[in-house]
Design a protein around this motif. Structure first.
Motif, PDB file in Angstrom:
ATOM      1  N   GLU A 137       0.748  -1.207   0.012  1.00  0.00           N
ATOM      2  CA  GLU A 137       0.028   0.177   0.008  1.00  0.00           C
ATOM      3  C   GLU A 137       0.934   1.158  -0.001  1.00  0.00           C
ATOM      4  O   GLU A 137       0.497   2.460  -0.673  1.00  0.00           O
ATOM      5  CB  GLU A 137      -0.868   0.042   1.005  1.00  0.00           C
ATOM      6  CG  GLU A 137      -2.078  -0.950   1.099  1.00  0.00           C
ATOM      7  CD  GLU A 137      -2.750  -1.214   2.293  1.00  0.00           C
ATOM      8  OE1 GLU A 137      -1.968  -0.850   3.377  1.00  0.00           O
ATOM      9  OE2 GLU A 137      -3.934  -1.680   2.430  1.00  0.00           O
ATOM     10  N   ARG A 195       3.812   1.537  -1.257  1.00  0.00           N
ATOM     11  CA  ARG A 195       4.788   1.600  -2.754  1.00  0.00           C
ATOM     12  C   ARG A 195       3.482   2.168  -3.526  1.00  0.00           C
ATOM     13  O   ARG A 195       3.818   3.063  -4.243  1.00  0.00           O
ATOM     14  CB  ARG A 195       4.995   0.111  -3.117  1.00  0.00           C
ATOM     15  CG  ARG A 195       6.521  -0.133  -2.694  1.00  0.00           C
ATOM     16  CD  ARG A 195       6.733  -1.366  -3.511  1.00  0.00           C
ATOM     17  NE  ARG A 195       6.011  -2.343  -3.584  1.00  0.00           N
ATOM     18  CZ  ARG A 195       5.983  -3.269  -2.437  1.00  0.00           C
ATOM     19  NH1 ARG A 195       6.997  -3.403  -1.553  1.00  0.00           N
ATOM     20  NH2 ARG A 195       5.238  -4.427  -2.410  1.00  0.00           N
ATOM     21  N   GLU A 196       2.291   1.823  -3.288  1.00  0.00           N
ATOM     22  CA  GLU A 196       1.139   2.181  -4.228  1.00  0.00           C
ATOM     23  C   GLU A 196       1.019   3.873  -4.216  1.00  0.00           C
ATOM     24  O   GLU A 196       0.868   4.518  -5.252  1.00  0.00           O
ATOM     25  CB  GLU A 196      -0.155   1.575  -3.934  1.00  0.00           C
ATOM     26  CG  GLU A 196      -1.197   1.797  -5.242  1.00  0.00           C
ATOM     27  CD  GLU A 196      -0.763   1.581  -6.752  1.00  0.00           C
ATOM     28  OE1 GLU A 196      -1.532   2.454  -7.422  1.00  0.00           O
ATOM     29  OE2 GLU A 196      -0.013   0.840  -6.979  1.00  0.00           O
ATOM     30  N   ARG A 197       0.736   3.991  -2.939  1.00  0.00           N
ATOM     31  CA  ARG A 197       0.648   5.596  -2.711  1.00  0.00           C
ATOM     32  C   ARG A 197       1.774   6.501  -3.045  1.00  0.00           C
ATOM     33  O   ARG A 197       1.529   7.481  -3.679  1.00  0.00           O
ATOM     34  CB  ARG A 197       0.473   5.616  -1.028  1.00  0.00           C
ATOM     35  CG  ARG A 197       0.045   7.151  -0.485  1.00  0.00           C
ATOM     36  CD  ARG A 197       0.180   7.062   0.988  1.00  0.00           C
ATOM     37  NE  ARG A 197       1.047   6.495   1.845  1.00  0.00           N
ATOM     38  CZ  ARG A 197       2.303   7.126   1.969  1.00  0.00           C
ATOM     39  NH1 ARG A 197       2.291   8.413   1.555  1.00  0.00           N
ATOM     40  NH2 ARG A 197       3.283   6.522   2.747  1.00  0.00           N
ATOM     41  N   ARG A 235       3.861   5.622  -5.479  1.00  0.00           N
ATOM     42  CA  ARG A 235       3.675   5.900  -7.068  1.00  0.00           C
ATOM     43  C   ARG A 235       2.708   6.827  -7.461  1.00  0.00           C
ATOM     44  O   ARG A 235       2.845   7.633  -8.448  1.00  0.00           O
ATOM     45  CB  ARG A 235       3.466   4.446  -7.587  1.00  0.00           C
ATOM     46  CG  ARG A 235       3.533   4.254  -8.978  1.00  0.00           C
ATOM     47  CD  ARG A 235       3.251   2.655  -9.497  1.00  0.00           C
ATOM     48  NE  ARG A 235       1.944   2.358  -9.253  1.00  0.00           N
ATOM     49  CZ  ARG A 235       0.953   2.799 -10.477  1.00  0.00           C
ATOM     50  NH1 ARG A 235       1.528   3.320 -11.404  1.00  0.00           N
ATOM     51  NH2 ARG A 235      -0.337   2.519 -10.042  1.00  0.00           N
ATOM     52  N   GLN A 236       1.464   6.659  -6.563  1.00  0.00           N
ATOM     53  CA  GLN A 236       0.474   7.721  -7.230  1.00  0.00           C
ATOM     54  C   GLN A 236       0.884   8.997  -7.011  1.00  0.00           C
ATOM     55  O   GLN A 236       0.678   9.890  -7.718  1.00  0.00           O
ATOM     56  CB  GLN A 236      -0.807   7.233  -6.378  1.00  0.00           C
ATOM     57  CG  GLN A 236      -1.498   5.918  -6.643  1.00  0.00           C
ATOM     58  CD  GLN A 236      -1.900   5.893  -8.251  1.00  0.00           C
ATOM     59  OE1 GLN A 236      -2.343   7.040  -8.752  1.00  0.00           O
ATOM     60  NE2 GLN A 236      -1.974   4.773  -8.928  1.00  0.00           N
ATOM     61  N   LYS A 237       1.603   9.296  -5.882  1.00  0.00           N
ATOM     62  CA  LYS A 237       1.901  10.520  -5.560  1.00  0.00           C
ATOM     63  C   LYS A 237       3.144  11.101  -6.843  1.00  0.00           C
ATOM     64  O   LYS A 237       2.861  12.326  -7.093  1.00  0.00           O
ATOM     65  CB  LYS A 237       2.686  10.722  -4.286  1.00  0.00           C
ATOM     66  CG  LYS A 237       3.132  12.100  -3.933  1.00  0.00           C
ATOM     67  CD  LYS A 237       3.737  12.089  -2.334  1.00  0.00           C
ATOM     68  CE  LYS A 237       4.297  13.353  -1.979  1.00  0.00           C
ATOM     69  NZ  LYS A 237       4.995  13.263  -0.759  1.00  0.00           N
ATOM     70  N   GLU A 238       3.895  10.135  -7.152  1.00  0.00           N
ATOM     71  CA  GLU A 238       4.950  10.345  -8.142  1.00  0.00           C
ATOM     72  C   GLU A 238       4.419  10.613  -9.489  1.00  0.00           C
ATOM     73  O   GLU A 238       4.595  11.487 -10.027  1.00  0.00           O
ATOM     74  CB  GLU A 238       5.837   9.453  -8.257  1.00  0.00           C
ATOM     75  CG  GLU A 238       7.287   9.744  -9.181  1.00  0.00           C
ATOM     76  CD  GLU A 238       8.124   8.677  -9.287  1.00  0.00           C
ATOM     77  OE1 GLU A 238       8.313   8.180 -10.341  1.00  0.00           O
ATOM     78  OE2 GLU A 238       8.527   8.153  -8.426  1.00  0.00           O
ATOM     79  N   LEU A 239       3.353   9.939  -9.723  1.00  0.00           N
ATOM     80  CA  LEU A 239       2.431  10.117 -11.246  1.00  0.00           C
ATOM     81  C   LEU A 239       1.978  11.391 -11.200  1.00  0.00           C
ATOM     82  O   LEU A 239       1.600  11.867 -12.009  1.00  0.00           O
ATOM     83  CB  LEU A 239       1.621   8.936 -11.207  1.00  0.00           C
ATOM     84  CG  LEU A 239       2.067   7.637 -11.587  1.00  0.00           C
ATOM     85  CD1 LEU A 239       1.113   6.481 -11.604  1.00  0.00           C
ATOM     86  CD2 LEU A 239       2.782   7.888 -12.976  1.00  0.00           C
ATOM     87  N   SER A 240       1.452  11.915 -10.031  1.00  0.00           N
ATOM     88  CA  SER A 240       0.640  13.213  -9.888  1.00  0.00           C
ATOM     89  C   SER A 240       1.409  14.399 -10.074  1.00  0.00           C
ATOM     90  O   SER A 240       1.184  15.449 -10.464  1.00  0.00           O
ATOM     91  CB  SER A 240      -0.358  13.198  -8.691  1.00  0.00           C
ATOM     92  OG  SER A 240       0.493  13.269  -7.603  1.00  0.00           O
ATOM     93  N   ASN A 241       2.803  14.141  -9.627  1.00  0.00           N
ATOM     94  CA  ASN A 241       3.812  15.314  -9.835  1.00  0.00           C
ATOM     95  C   ASN A 241       4.997  14.607 -10.298  1.00  0.00           C
ATOM     96  O   ASN A 241       5.885  14.434  -9.606  1.00  0.00           O
ATOM     97  CB  ASN A 241       4.160  15.699  -8.305  1.00  0.00           C
ATOM     98  CG  ASN A 241       4.808  16.843  -8.375  1.00  0.00           C
ATOM     99  OD1 ASN A 241       5.276  17.594  -9.374  1.00  0.00           O
ATOM    100  ND2 ASN A 241       5.506  17.539  -7.191  1.00  0.00           N
ATOM    101  N   ASP A 276       8.119   5.557 -20.154  1.00  0.00           N
ATOM    102  CA  ASP A 276       7.028   6.485 -20.201  1.00  0.00           C
ATOM    103  C   ASP A 276       6.243   6.672 -21.474  1.00  0.00           C
ATOM    104  O   ASP A 276       4.965   6.474 -21.824  1.00  0.00           O
ATOM    105  CB  ASP A 276       7.058   7.811 -19.760  1.00  0.00           C
ATOM    106  CG  ASP A 276       7.623   8.032 -18.241  1.00  0.00           C
ATOM    107  OD1 ASP A 276       7.228   6.953 -17.526  1.00  0.00           O
ATOM    108  OD2 ASP A 276       8.189   8.795 -17.756  1.00  0.00           O
TER     109      ASP A 276
END
Length: 61
Positions: A8, A10-12, A14-20, A32
């Protein structure tokens, strides 16, 4: 956040990095690009690279 599993977390992150994406310090890379194209787009991209190399080698030999 205190009792989340490593998956969880790691996923959090990853999502944070994808948004920024600029926070990673890299910008855009080949993974990419290929990930966004799908398999047909990737095939066309590889075909264009190979065809460009063949045409270049024919004219500049």
């Amino acid at each position: 956040m205190g009792n989340e599993t490593p998956g969880e977390r790691r996923e959090r992150l990853r999502q944070k990095e994808l948004s920024n994406p600029s926070s990673s310090g890299h910008g855009s890379n080949l993974a990419d690009l290929v990930g966004g194209l799908g398999w047909k787009g990737t095939g066309i991209f590889i075909f264009q690279i190979v065809a460009g190399f063949i045409i270049y080698s024919l004219f500049f030999r």
